[in-house]
Every structure is written in structure tokens, then in C-alpha cells.
Design a protein around this motif. Structure first.
Motif, PDB file in Angstrom:
ATOM      1  N   GLY A   1     -10.410  -2.506  -2.415  1.00 16.14           N
ATOM      2  CA  GLY A   1      -9.726  -1.430  -1.705  1.00 16.14           C
ATOM      3  C   GLY A   1      -8.387  -1.804  -1.113  1.00 16.14           C
ATOM      4  O   GLY A   1      -7.742  -0.984  -0.463  1.00 16.14           O
ATOM      5  N   ALA A   2      -7.958  -3.051  -1.313  1.00 18.03           N
ATOM      6  CA  ALA A   2      -6.636  -3.449  -0.836  1.00 18.03           C
ATOM      7  C   ALA A   2      -5.558  -2.596  -1.513  1.00 18.03           C
ATOM      8  O   ALA A   2      -5.700  -2.204  -2.673  1.00 18.03           O
ATOM      9  N   TRP A   3      -4.511  -2.318  -0.773  1.00 17.56           N
ATOM     10  CA  TRP A   3      -3.339  -1.581  -1.263  1.00 17.56           C
ATOM     11  C   TRP A   3      -3.652  -0.123  -1.638  1.00 17.56           C
ATOM     12  O   TRP A   3      -2.911   0.507  -2.386  1.00 17.56           O
ATOM     13  N   SER A   4      -4.744   0.403  -1.087  1.00 19.88           N
ATOM     14  CA  SER A   4      -5.075   1.799  -1.351  1.00 19.88           C
ATOM     15  C   SER A   4      -4.085   2.709  -0.659  1.00 19.88           C
ATOM     16  O   SER A   4      -3.827   2.572   0.546  1.00 19.88           O
ATOM     17  N   SER A   5      -3.502   3.639  -1.397  1.00 19.88           N
ATOM     18  CA  SER A   5      -2.542   4.574  -0.799  1.00 19.88           C
ATOM     19  C   SER A   5      -3.197   5.465   0.226  1.00 19.88           C
ATOM     20  O   SER A   5      -2.563   5.970   1.141  1.00 19.88           O
ATOM     21  N   GLN A   6      -4.556   5.648   0.148  1.00 18.49           N
ATOM     22  CA  GLN A   6      -5.249   6.459   1.122  1.00 18.49           C
ATOM     23  C   GLN A   6      -5.225   5.824   2.495  1.00 18.49           C
ATOM     24  O   GLN A   6      -5.202   6.512   3.519  1.00 18.49           O
ATOM     25  N   GLU A   7      -5.208   4.472   2.532  1.00 14.86           N
ATOM     26  CA  GLU A   7      -5.160   3.793   3.815  1.00 14.86           C
ATOM     27  C   GLU A   7      -3.855   4.092   4.534  1.00 14.86           C
ATOM     28  O   GLU A   7      -3.819   4.239   5.744  1.00 14.86           O
ATOM     29  N   VAL A   8      -2.760   4.212   3.779  1.00 18.08           N
ATOM     30  CA  VAL A   8      -1.477   4.521   4.387  1.00 18.08           C
ATOM     31  C   VAL A   8      -1.497   5.933   4.942  1.00 18.08           C
ATOM     32  O   VAL A   8      -1.012   6.220   6.042  1.00 18.08           O
ATOM     33  N   ALA A   9      -2.079   6.877   4.164  1.00 17.92           N
ATOM     34  CA  ALA A   9      -2.112   8.268   4.589  1.00 17.92           C
ATOM     35  C   ALA A   9      -2.931   8.453   5.859  1.00 17.92           C
ATOM     36  O   ALA A   9      -2.652   9.321   6.683  1.00 17.92           O
ATOM     37  N   SER A  10      -3.988   7.629   6.028  1.00 15.54           N
ATOM     38  CA  SER A  10      -4.829   7.770   7.203  1.00 15.54           C
ATOM     39  C   SER A  10      -4.199   7.133   8.421  1.00 15.54           C
ATOM     40  O   SER A  10      -4.683   7.342   9.521  1.00 15.54           O
TER      41      SER A  10
ATOM     42  N   ALA B   1       4.804 -10.953  -9.016  1.00 19.82           N
ATOM     43  CA  ALA B   1       3.546 -10.807  -8.289  1.00 19.82           C
ATOM     44  C   ALA B   1       3.300  -9.344  -7.927  1.00 19.82           C
ATOM     45  O   ALA B   1       2.176  -8.842  -8.046  1.00 19.82           O
ATOM     46  N   THR B   2       4.351  -8.658  -7.496  1.00 19.78           N
ATOM     47  CA  THR B   2       4.221  -7.239  -7.171  1.00 19.78           C
ATOM     48  C   THR B   2       3.809  -6.442  -8.402  1.00 19.78           C
ATOM     49  O   THR B   2       2.966  -5.533  -8.324  1.00 19.78           O
ATOM     50  N   ALA B   3       4.380  -6.769  -9.565  1.00 23.49           N
ATOM     51  CA  ALA B   3       4.033  -6.070 -10.800  1.00 23.49           C
ATOM     52  C   ALA B   3       2.566  -6.293 -11.165  1.00 23.49           C
ATOM     53  O   ALA B   3       1.896  -5.370 -11.641  1.00 23.49           O
ATOM     54  N   GLU B   4       2.050  -7.509 -10.942  1.00 23.39           N
ATOM     55  CA  GLU B   4       0.639  -7.762 -11.246  1.00 23.39           C
ATOM     56  C   GLU B   4      -0.266  -6.995 -10.292  1.00 23.39           C
ATOM     57  O   GLU B   4      -1.333  -6.506 -10.684  1.00 23.39           O
ATOM     58  N   ILE B   5       0.146  -6.879  -9.046  1.00 23.95           N
ATOM     59  CA  ILE B   5      -0.628  -6.086  -8.089  1.00 23.95           C
ATOM     60  C   ILE B   5      -0.622  -4.620  -8.501  1.00 23.95           C
ATOM     61  O   ILE B   5      -1.653  -3.932  -8.461  1.00 23.95           O
ATOM     62  N   ALA B   6       0.536  -4.127  -8.916  1.00 21.18           N
ATOM     63  CA  ALA B   6       0.627  -2.739  -9.380  1.00 21.18           C
ATOM     64  C   ALA B   6      -0.308  -2.506 -10.564  1.00 21.18           C
ATOM     65  O   ALA B   6      -1.016  -1.495 -10.635  1.00 21.18           O
ATOM     66  N   ALA B   7      -0.329  -3.453 -11.502  1.00 24.36           N
ATOM     67  CA  ALA B   7      -1.203  -3.317 -12.662  1.00 24.36           C
ATOM     68  C   ALA B   7      -2.671  -3.302 -12.254  1.00 24.36           C
ATOM     69  O   ALA B   7      -3.478  -2.545 -12.804  1.00 24.36           O
ATOM     70  N   ALA B   8      -3.015  -4.142 -11.276  1.00 26.72           N
ATOM     71  CA  ALA B   8      -4.407  -4.215 -10.832  1.00 26.72           C
ATOM     72  C   ALA B   8      -4.841  -2.934 -10.128  1.00 26.72           C
ATOM     73  O   ALA B   8      -6.014  -2.554 -10.195  1.00 26.72           O
ATOM     74  N   THR B   9      -3.906  -2.289  -9.443  1.00 19.08           N
ATOM     75  CA  THR B   9      -4.242  -1.067  -8.709  1.00 19.08           C
ATOM     76  C   THR B   9      -4.100   0.187  -9.566  1.00 19.08           C
ATOM     77  O   THR B   9      -4.634   1.240  -9.205  1.00 19.08           O
ATOM     78  N   GLY B  10      -3.352   0.089 -10.666  1.00 10.20           N
ATOM     79  CA  GLY B  10      -3.073   1.267 -11.474  1.00 10.20           C
ATOM     80  C   GLY B  10      -2.082   2.206 -10.823  1.00 10.20           C
ATOM     81  O   GLY B  10      -1.996   3.387 -11.183  1.00 10.20           O
ATOM     82  N   ARG B  11      -1.287   1.683  -9.892  1.00  9.07           N
ATOM     83  CA  ARG B  11      -0.298   2.478  -9.171  1.00  9.07           C
ATOM     84  C   ARG B  11       1.096   1.923  -9.427  1.00  9.07           C
ATOM     85  O   ARG B  11       1.254   0.770  -9.836  1.00  9.07           O
TER      86      ARG B  11
ATOM     87  N   ILE C   1       4.195   0.345  -7.907  1.00  9.93           N
ATOM     88  CA  ILE C   1       4.619  -0.369  -6.701  1.00  9.93           C
ATOM     89  C   ILE C   1       5.899  -1.119  -7.046  1.00  9.93           C
ATOM     90  O   ILE C   1       5.929  -1.896  -7.995  1.00  9.93           O
ATOM     91  N   ALA C   2       6.937  -0.886  -6.279  1.00 13.78           N
ATOM     92  CA  ALA C   2       8.248  -1.469  -6.572  1.00 13.78           C
ATOM     93  C   ALA C   2       8.514  -2.675  -5.673  1.00 13.78           C
ATOM     94  O   ALA C   2       7.986  -2.785  -4.566  1.00 13.78           O
TER      95      ALA C   2
ATOM     96  N   ALA D   1       0.826  -1.202   0.000  1.00 15.91           N
ATOM     97  CA  ALA D   1       0.000   0.000   0.000  1.00 15.91           C
ATOM     98  C   ALA D   1       0.864   1.259   0.000  1.00 15.91           C
ATOM     99  O   ALA D   1       0.504   2.283  -0.586  1.00 15.91           O
ATOM    100  N   ALA D   2       2.046   1.149   0.646  1.00 17.96           N
ATOM    101  CA  ALA D   2       2.963   2.291   0.698  1.00 17.96           C
ATOM    102  C   ALA D   2       3.772   2.447  -0.580  1.00 17.96           C
ATOM    103  O   ALA D   2       4.476   3.446  -0.759  1.00 17.96           O
ATOM    104  N   GLY D   3       3.708   1.451  -1.480  1.00 19.56           N
ATOM    105  CA  GLY D   3       4.356   1.580  -2.778  1.00 19.56           C
ATOM    106  C   GLY D   3       5.665   0.847  -2.942  1.00 19.56           C
ATOM    107  O   GLY D   3       6.302   0.966  -3.991  1.00 19.56           O
ATOM    108  N   ARG D   4       6.063   0.023  -1.956  1.00 17.08           N
ATOM    109  CA  ARG D   4       7.334  -0.704  -2.109  1.00 17.08           C
ATOM    110  C   ARG D   4       7.341  -1.922  -1.194  1.00 17.08           C
ATOM    111  O   ARG D   4       7.163  -1.797   0.014  1.00 17.08           O
TER     112      ARG D   4
END
Length: 278
Positions: free
Chosen positions: A269-278, A189-199, A201-202, A137-140
């Protein structure tokens, strides 16, 4: 009507098993802390009640010292008390887990109960319901897997196979080894998650020593973090880079694919960057 016992009924697999059983109108009794605690043998007598079937999970992992003997003790208590089918959650390529499987089978058979084992690859849901969720969710994601490929398995498949054995829909007294349909590195796997979220993620490759340090900094006790580090180092040495067909053998259908899991988890809503911000 007797119940179905679930040890770890609030865990990743246990709550899915409970939900499937309840969806069939079957009663469920969930045993968890403080009423049942693997670290406190005085609580193990709580399993001594008649039940149609039981789902047996050990925490933190069957590779930890004393785990095989503990699950054998509890399985024996269940069988003596009238539990007719005992299903154990186990892991692939773990000598201690396979020892636990044998001990549980022997304890069940000694008292006339049937047994079953779901022996699993890495769970897909470790990416959104466990220690990988926050970093993704934090991007890495920083992990020590390297280029090892894993046939990640969906927990919904695991739960369905477990319930099939508990209800008699799948043959008992055998092991079902469960994997997904693809071998993937953690970076893939991380790349597929990134594709699914449109974000973006490294994935970052780190040493096992740093992984243990990160787990301690995240709040795990040092002994548990060290045990998990040792477990990951063993599991991710390449010996599990192969498929098994247990999902199809038990359910008559293919195992779910990682891409479908990632899309579904991202949509929820998994891996939402908003969850990290909150």
C-alpha cells in the motif's frame, strides 16, 4: 538473561533489528526519547546497564556537529557497563561517520568489548518510510540528485547484518560496507516505483537551495534542513558510485534488488494515491 540494547528502536533500522532479535526469542531493551535523547547528554546514563549486545544509531546523522564524540561517549558507557558487542550504524563516504566508527571501535576495545560497523548506502526505504514517501504518493518527486547513480540498499539487509554481528553469527571487530546490487539514478528509481504501482510518477530535478526550502516548508527546523541539504550535496557528488559486498560477506547471500523492494512496498500500500487524498 541479559538484554540487547537498541538506541532508536522505533526507527527504520532499529525496529527491524528489534523484530529480528525478538523473533529469535532474545530480549530487547529499546532506548528512545525522552528516556534517551542525543540532544540531552543527561539522559545518556540510561545505556549504563549490562547487555549481551547493543545497536547504536545517531539522529539526525553522524555528519552533524558533535556526533562522533557523542557516539564515542555512549559506546564507552556501554562497554564500561558490561555490553560485550557494540554495532554502529554508519554511512558511506562521510568523513565524520568514519571518524565516529574509529572512536566507537576504540571505546569498545578499551573496555574489552567487541565492535562492528554497518556502513550503508542510501536506504531503499527512504522512498516509502521517509521524506520521499509523500511526494511519490502525490505523483512527483522533486529532488537534487541529478544523474548521480546510487547503489540503494534494502533495510532488511542492513538489519540482518547488524543482528548477525550482535549475535556472533558474523565476525566482529570489522566494518561491513553495504550496498544493493545495482547503480541507479533517482529518476530510474522513481520509474521503477511507478512501474510497481501502475501509476504515473514523475521525477523533477531541483537545486539544493530549493530542496532546503522544501524541507523547511515540510516542517523541518531550518538548521536540520540545511544540514540535510549539505549532506545530500556531499553524498550525491558521485564518490559513492560503486558497489560493496558487505551483505554477501556477512550473510553469504546476494543483496536484495530495488525492483523486489518496490514490488513489495507497492503491494503493502505504499505510495497509494488514496492516502494523499485522505
Amino acid at each position: 538473561m541479559t538484554t540487547n540494547l537498541i538506541i532508536g528502536g522505533t526507527g527504520k533500522t532499529g525496529r527491524r533489528v528489534a523484530s529480528l532479535l525478538q523473533g529469535r526469542g532474545l530480549p530487547v531493551t529499546s532506548l528512545s526519547r525522552p528516556g534517551f535523547d542525543w540532544a540531552d547528554p543527561t539522559t545518556w546514563s540510561s545505556v549504563e546497564q549490562p547487555a549481551t549486545a547493543a545497536y547504536l544509531t545517531f539522529a539526525p546523522d553522524l555528519t552533524f556537529p558533535g556526533a562522533p564524540e557523542a557516539v564515542a561517549d555512549v559506546a564507552g558507557r556501554m562497554a564500561r557497563s558490561g555490553v560485550r558487542r557494540i554495532v554502529l550504524l554508519s554511512g558511506r563516504g562521510e568523513a565524520e561517520a568514519q571518524q565516529a566508527e574509529q572512536l566507537v571501535a576504540e571505546a569498545a576495545a578499551k573496555h574489552g568489548a567487541s565492535w562492528g560497523v554497518v556502513r550503508c548506502a542510501f536506504f531503499m526505504q527512504n522512498f516509502d518510510e521517509s521524506l520521499f514517501a509523500g511526494p511519490l504518493a502525490a505523483g512527483r518527486l522533486a529532488f537534487s540528485a541529478g544523474d548521480v547513480r546510487e547503489p540503494f540498499v534494502d533495510l532488511d539487509d542492513v538489519a540482518e547484518v547488524a543482528v548477525a554481528m550482535m549475535t556472533g553469527d558474523a565476525p566482529a571487530n570489522r566494518t561491513y560496507e553495504l550496498t544493493g546490487p545495482r547503480l541507479m539514478t533517482f529518476a530510474e528509481a522513481t520509474a521503477e516505483i511507478a512501474a510497481a504501482t501502475g501509476r504515473e510518477i514523475a521525477y523533477e530535478q531541483i537545486t539544493n537551495e530549493r530542496l532546503v526550502d522544501d524541507l523547511v516548508h515540510a516542517g523541518l527546523p531550518a538548521e536540520e534542513a540545511g544540514g540535510l541539504g549539505a549532506l545530500f550535496a556531499h553524498l550525491l557528488d558521485g564518490h559513492n558510485e560503486h558497489f560493496a559486498d558487505g551483505v554477501h560477506e556477512a550473510l553469504g547471500r546476494p543483496a536484495r534488488d530495488f525492483a523486489a523492494y518496490a514490488r513489495k512496498a507497492a503491494a503493502s500500500g505504499a505510495w497509494s494515491s488514496q492516502e494523499v487524498a485522505s
